[in-house]
Design an enzyme around this catalytic site. Sequence first.
Site, PDB file in Angstrom:
ATOM      1  N   ASP A  67      68.105  81.232  43.773  1.00 46.02           N
ATOM      2  CA  ASP A  67      69.067  81.519  42.567  1.00 46.02           C
ATOM      3  C   ASP A  67      69.639  82.620  42.757  1.00 46.02           C
ATOM      4  O   ASP A  67      70.162  83.276  42.040  1.00 46.02           O
ATOM      5  CB  ASP A  67      68.030  81.718  41.262  1.00 46.02           C
ATOM      6  N   ILE A  77      66.030  84.759  35.473  1.00 49.09           N
ATOM      7  CA  ILE A  77      66.084  85.546  36.845  1.00 49.09           C
ATOM      8  C   ILE A  77      66.853  85.226  37.763  1.00 49.09           C
ATOM      9  O   ILE A  77      66.644  83.871  38.220  1.00 49.09           O
ATOM     10  CB  ILE A  77      64.533  85.840  37.442  1.00 49.09           C
ATOM     11  N   GLU A  89      65.079  86.799  42.188  1.00 51.05           N
ATOM     12  CA  GLU A  89      63.981  85.624  42.153  1.00 51.05           C
ATOM     13  C   GLU A  89      62.905  85.966  43.488  1.00 51.05           C
ATOM     14  O   GLU A  89      61.764  85.685  43.239  1.00 51.05           O
ATOM     15  CB  GLU A  89      64.779  84.389  42.457  1.00 51.05           C
ATOM     16  N   SER A 107      48.596  65.191  16.669  1.00 51.96           N
ATOM     17  CA  SER A 107      49.494  66.026  15.689  1.00 51.96           C
ATOM     18  C   SER A 107      48.944  67.577  15.662  1.00 51.96           C
ATOM     19  O   SER A 107      49.714  68.425  15.085  1.00 51.96           O
ATOM     20  CB  SER A 107      49.360  65.511  14.170  1.00 51.96           C
TER      21      SER A 107
END
Lengths: 419, 122
Positions: A67, A77, A89, A107
Site C-alpha cells: 500500500d 493504513i 502497512e 435475523s
Amino acid sequence: SNICSLPFLAKICEMIKSAIKNSVPFKDVDSDKYSVFPTLRGYHWRGRDCNDSNGMAYPGRRPDNWDIHQDSNCNGIWGVDPKDGIPYEKKFCEGSQPRGIILLGDSAGAHFHISPEWITASQMSLKSFVNLPTAITDELNWPQLSGITGFLNSTSGITEDSIYLRLRKRNRCNHRDYQNISKNGASSQNLEKFIESLSRNQLLDHPAIVIYAMIGNDVCNGKSDSVPKMTTPEKLYSKVMQTLKYLNSHLPNGSHVILYGLPDGTFLWDNLHNKYHPLGQLNKDVTYAHFYSFLNCLQVSPCQGWMSSNETLRTLTSQRAEQLSNTLKKIATRKKFTNFNLFYMDFDFQGIIKEWQKRGGQPWQLIEPVDGFHPNEVASLLLADVFWKKVQLQWPQVLGKENPFNSQIEKVFGDQGGH
Amino acid sequence: HSNGHSCVGCVLVVSVIEQLAQVHNSTVQASMERLCSYLPGKLLLKTTCYLVVDMFGPDIIKLLSMDKNADVVCHTLKFCKQDPGQPLCHLYPLPKETWKFTLEKARQIVKKSPTLKYSRSD
C-alpha cells in the site's frame, strides 16, 4: 398498489429487489461486493469500500505492494514513513496476522429490531420515525449495531463491544474487515441461496473467522403443525457439510470456523407470557400470550414452537434444538478441513441471563419488545462478551495476537477513515 | 391464513391510531393525521400514509367512533379474514356479544351511512 409497476420506477425496483434477494450491496460501482452506501446491504453489512471505482481495493485483502501508493485494503493504513522509507502497512501490519470476521446468520445475527417507539402512542412524536427509512432499507435489521459485526456505539448504554470492534482493538490492521452475511428466515436449509454473497479471495485476502450462527429457523416456523416442518439432524448434517466444503474452497488458509449451537427457547414463554406487549401497555389488555396466540392463529409467527402456550410443543422444540446442536458438535469434533480449523460453541443464553441478573436486570429485558422473540441489542453484546472470553480461553489462536503497533497506527492514522 | 401479514399490519396500525386518539383525547381523524405527520417524507412514507387515510379513513372513523376495536375494524375492512374451517384470529379480548353479531353490525355501519368523502383538515 404495486408502485414498482410505474415505468420510471421499474428499473430501480428491479435493482433493489436483486440486491435484497442476493444479499449484495445495491450500490457497488466496481462490483467488488463492498459499497460506500450504508443500507441496502451496504456498509452497515460489510466494511465500507474505500475506492468504489477500483474492484481490487476492498476491506480484508492483503496489501498491494504494501500500500505504498494507495490503501488497497481500506484499513486506512498506507503510504511510506518519511523517516525510514518503510511502507506503513509493512511496518505496522506485517506479521501481525490480520483477519476478518464473517457471520453466516439469520435475523438474530442481523439484529432484527422493530422500534417500540413506532407503536407506542403515549411516547409518539416527530422524532419517533426518523430512523424508519433506514430500517426499512435494511430489512428491519440493524447489523451496524449487532453483536458480531456492529461498529457503531451501542444505543443501549451497555459497554460491551461487538466481536468486530474487539478484533479491531486487538489489531488495528483489521479495520473495516467485517461481513454480516445474514438473512431474515435463514437456516441451514436455505443458506446455500445466499452464501455466494460472502466475499473472500482465497489467494488475495487475509484469513477470516467465520461464525456459523443459524440459531432458530431450523426449529422455528409459523405452521400450526410445527414439528414436521423442523429440520432433522440428518438434513442439518448434510447441509452443514455442504456449507463447510464451500467455505474450504473459498477461505484463505489459516481461517477459523465456529459453529454456534441453538438456544433453549422455552425462555421466551416462561419470561414473557404474562407481560404486557407494547400494544397492551396503555389499556393493560394485550399480553405476549395474546400476541403469540394471534400470530400463531394467522400462521405468521416467527416461531410457533417456542412462542406457544402449549408446553409439550415448547419442550419438543427445545429437544429438537438440542439434537441439532449435538449434530453440530459432532461435525466439529470429527471433521477436518485444509483451510480452516473447525470449532463448536454452545449458545449459552442461560449464562447471559445470570450475568444480566447480576447487574440487576430482568430476563425479559433481553428480548425484543415488539416481536417478543429476537435477542435484543443488550443480549447480542452480552453474547459477544461470553463468546470472546470462551474463545480467548479455549482457542486463543483464533483471535490472533495483540498488535504492538496499535498505538502508533492510531497516532499516525487516527480513526483510519472511520466506518 | 392467506393474508396473515396484512392482518397483523392492519391491527397494529389501527391500534396505534386508536391509542393516539385516546392519549391525546382527539378525534380519530385528528389521530390519523397526527400519525401521518410524524412519518418522514423519505421512501414515500408520509405520502403513502395520507393515501391509506384517504382510502380507508372514512370507514375507520365510523367504526372506531362506534367503539369497535382494531380486530373488528380489520375484519370489517377485510384485511383479516376467517377462512372456512379456520379459527377466528384476534389480538384483543373478544367483545361480549357474539363475534358474528358484532361483525354484522360493523358491516352495516360501513355500508349504511353515506360514504364520507374524506376531506383532510387544513
